[in-house]
Design a protein around this motif. Structure first.
Motif, short mmCIF file in Angstrom:
data_model
loop_
_atom_site.label_atom_id
_atom_site.label_comp_id
_atom_site.label_asym_id
_atom_site.label_seq_id
_atom_site.Cartn_x
_atom_site.Cartn_y
_atom_site.Cartn_z
N MET A 220 11.50 1.34 13.50
CA MET A 220 11.14 2.35 12.53
C MET A 220 9.94 1.91 11.68
N LEU A 221 9.93 0.64 11.31
CA LEU A 221 8.83 0.13 10.50
C LEU A 221 7.51 0.17 11.26
N ASP A 222 7.57 -0.11 12.57
CA ASP A 222 6.36 -0.06 13.38
C ASP A 222 5.79 1.36 13.46
N VAL A 223 6.67 2.34 13.54
CA VAL A 223 6.21 3.73 13.60
C VAL A 223 5.48 4.09 12.31
N ILE A 224 6.01 3.67 11.18
CA ILE A 224 5.37 3.94 9.89
C ILE A 224 4.02 3.24 9.81
N ARG A 225 3.93 2.00 10.30
CA ARG A 225 2.66 1.27 10.30
C ARG A 225 1.60 1.98 11.12
N TYR A 226 1.97 2.40 12.33
CA TYR A 226 1.00 3.05 13.20
C TYR A 226 0.61 4.42 12.68
N LEU A 227 1.56 5.14 12.10
CA LEU A 227 1.25 6.45 11.54
C LEU A 227 0.34 6.33 10.32
N SER A 228 0.61 5.37 9.47
CA SER A 228 -0.26 5.18 8.30
C SER A 228 -1.63 4.64 8.71
N ALA A 229 -1.71 3.83 9.75
CA ALA A 229 -3.01 3.36 10.25
C ALA A 229 -3.81 4.51 10.84
N PHE A 230 -3.11 5.52 11.33
CA PHE A 230 -3.78 6.68 11.92
C PHE A 230 -4.30 7.64 10.85
N ILE A 231 -3.64 7.70 9.70
CA ILE A 231 -3.97 8.71 8.69
C ILE A 231 -4.72 8.13 7.49
N MET A 232 -4.26 7.03 6.94
CA MET A 232 -4.75 6.54 5.66
C MET A 232 -6.23 6.16 5.62
N PRO A 233 -6.78 5.44 6.59
CA PRO A 233 -8.21 5.09 6.49
C PRO A 233 -9.13 6.31 6.45
N GLY A 234 -8.81 7.33 7.23
CA GLY A 234 -9.61 8.55 7.19
C GLY A 234 -9.55 9.23 5.84
N LEU A 235 -8.35 9.28 5.26
CA LEU A 235 -8.21 9.88 3.94
C LEU A 235 -8.92 9.06 2.86
N LEU A 236 -8.88 7.74 3.01
CA LEU A 236 -9.57 6.89 2.04
C LEU A 236 -11.09 7.09 2.12
N VAL A 237 -11.63 7.24 3.32
CA VAL A 237 -13.06 7.51 3.46
C VAL A 237 -13.40 8.82 2.76
N LEU A 238 -12.58 9.85 2.97
CA LEU A 238 -12.82 11.13 2.31
C LEU A 238 -12.73 11.00 0.79
N LEU A 239 -11.73 10.29 0.30
CA LEU A 239 -11.56 10.11 -1.14
C LEU A 239 -12.75 9.37 -1.75
N PHE A 240 -13.12 8.24 -1.16
CA PHE A 240 -14.24 7.47 -1.70
C PHE A 240 -15.55 8.22 -1.57
N THR A 241 -15.71 9.00 -0.52
CA THR A 241 -16.91 9.82 -0.38
C THR A 241 -16.97 10.86 -1.48
N ARG A 242 -15.85 11.45 -1.77
CA ARG A 242 -15.78 12.48 -2.82
C ARG A 242 -16.06 11.89 -4.20
N VAL A 243 -15.59 10.67 -4.44
CA VAL A 243 -15.77 10.04 -5.75
C VAL A 243 -17.19 9.52 -5.92
N THR A 244 -17.77 8.91 -4.88
CA THR A 244 -19.08 8.29 -5.00
C THR A 244 -20.23 9.20 -4.59
N TYR A 245 -19.93 10.33 -3.98
CA TYR A 245 -20.94 11.27 -3.47
C TYR A 245 -21.84 10.64 -2.41
N ASN A 246 -21.33 9.63 -1.71
CA ASN A 246 -22.08 8.98 -0.65
C ASN A 246 -21.10 8.55 0.43
N ARG A 247 -21.28 9.06 1.64
CA ARG A 247 -20.30 8.75 2.69
C ARG A 247 -20.43 7.33 3.22
N ILE A 248 -21.61 6.74 3.13
CA ILE A 248 -21.78 5.34 3.57
C ILE A 248 -20.99 4.41 2.65
N ILE A 249 -21.10 4.64 1.36
CA ILE A 249 -20.36 3.80 0.40
C ILE A 249 -18.86 4.00 0.58
#
Length: 79
Positions: free
Chosen positions: A1-30
């Motif tokens: 069960m823990l492995d499923v959560i790890r893989y699911l969060s690895a699939f979703i969280m980095p993309g959401l973090l890129v969107l969040l940081f892009t929205r905050v900094t107004y620069n997608r590279i940063i």
């Protein structure tokens, strides 16, 4: 069960973090660089257990970077 959560969060969280940081900094590279730094820190600390998790993180980063570009195009088109 823990492995499923790890893989699911690895699939979703980095993309959401890129969107969040892009929205905050107004620069997608940063936004991408900040997210890669967070993932590198988690790999260094030992939270990433397998190579497959790193590949899934990279895929999610790429998808988040692409979505940030689309988000920016829509914002420019509205103006």
């Amino acid at each position: 069960m823990l492995d499923v959560i790890r893989y699911l969060s690895a699939f979703i969280m980095p993309g959401l973090l890129v969107l969040l940081f892009t929205r905050v900094t107004y620069n997608r590279i940063i936004g991408l660089v900040l997210t890669v730094a967070l993932i590198a820190a988690s790999v260094y600390k030992g939270y990433t257990g397998s190579f497959l998790l790193i590949v899934i993180d990279a895929f999610s980063l790429t998808a988040g970077f692409w979505m940030a570009a689309k988000m920016k195009q829509r914002a420019v088109k509205r103006s």
